[in-house]
Design a protein around this motif. Structure first.
Motif: not given
Length: 252
Positions: A158, A161, A177, A250
């Motif tokens: 996370s 990214k 995020y 996401q």
């Protein structure tokens, strides 16, 4: 001077002349020779290596499968078609080996985005394709991790990214995020359960900052290269069909 004295004098001269001299390097000279097409090929050397070159090219150009499109590691935000293909191939090809040795199954695969070194071009997939995508000699290892280490793994993803290739894990992030859902084999992570995670030896040893692998229950070395797993996968599939899916997304 008598003969005795003459012999003594000659002996002294000979001993003095045989002393080891001490030398020191004062300068190194050289010149750059650029390898270009202007350099003449040695016909004898070329004739010697010709059969080896032809045999290697024949093996490298062997068609294994077919790609209907061109796939790159930059075609998605958090998961890519080529990354999903690589992770799924490792899962499919290495799990039978792991199961035969241990009686257990691999729960998930985690590789690294930077390990994908080439695009997968539309058209025939050859042995050379596998070497271009994965030129390194990285081998597959399976690490036994408890739930808290899997939490560390998902937290790493996370924060990174990046579309690190994964299989068996489904991870959903919110717009900030933060993790809103993490599933392994479609089930929430159990802190008391042992999960078997396939990765490569580079990542196991902390590559790309993946230090969570070092706190583990067991390590299983399969002696099976990621590249070989991909080549074995290609041999079984007439036409590959990798896609970007919902394994790592996401929500906006």
């Amino acid at each position: 001077m008598n003969y005795k004295h003459l012999l003594i004098l000659l002996s002294i001269v000979l001993v003095s002349s045989c002393k080891n001299e001490t030398y020191s390097l004062t300068k190194i000279e050289g010149k750059k020779i650029t390898i270009t097409d202007t350099l003449a090929i040695d016909p004898d050397v070329d004739a010697y290596i010709k059969p080896f070159r032809e045999s290697l090219n024949k093996d490298m150009n062997t068609v294994l499968s077919y790609a209907p499109e061109t796939y790159t590691k930059n075609d998605g935000d958090l998961n890519t078609a080529i990354g999903n293909l690589m992770a799924d191939a490792v899962m499919q090809e290495s799990n039978p080996i792991f199961n035969k040795r241990t009686g257990n199954n691999i729960d998930m695969v985690l590789l690294n985005h930077g390990g994908i070194r080439s695009i997968l071009s539309k058209g025939n997939i050859t042995t050379r394709t596998g070497f271009e995508i994965m030129p390194f000699e990285n081998s597959i290892v399976v690490v036994a991790l408890k739930g808290p280490q899997i939490d560390s793994l998902t937290t790493y993803l996370s924060r990174a990214k990046r579309p690190h290739p994964i299989s068996g894990l489904q991870l959903t992030l919110d717009k900030n995020y933060s993790i809103t859902q993490a599933l392994v084999n479609n089930k929430p992570i159990d802190k008391d359960k042992t999960y078997y995670v396939a990765t490569n030896d580079y990542l196991y040893n902390g590559g790309d900052g993946m230090r969570f692998f070092q706190t583990n229950d067991s390590l299983y070395v399969l002696n099976y290269k990621i590249r070989n797993a991909m080549l074995d996968y290609f041999k079984k599939v007439d036409t590959i069909k990798p896609v970007i899916d919902n394994r790592f997304i996401q929500t906006k």
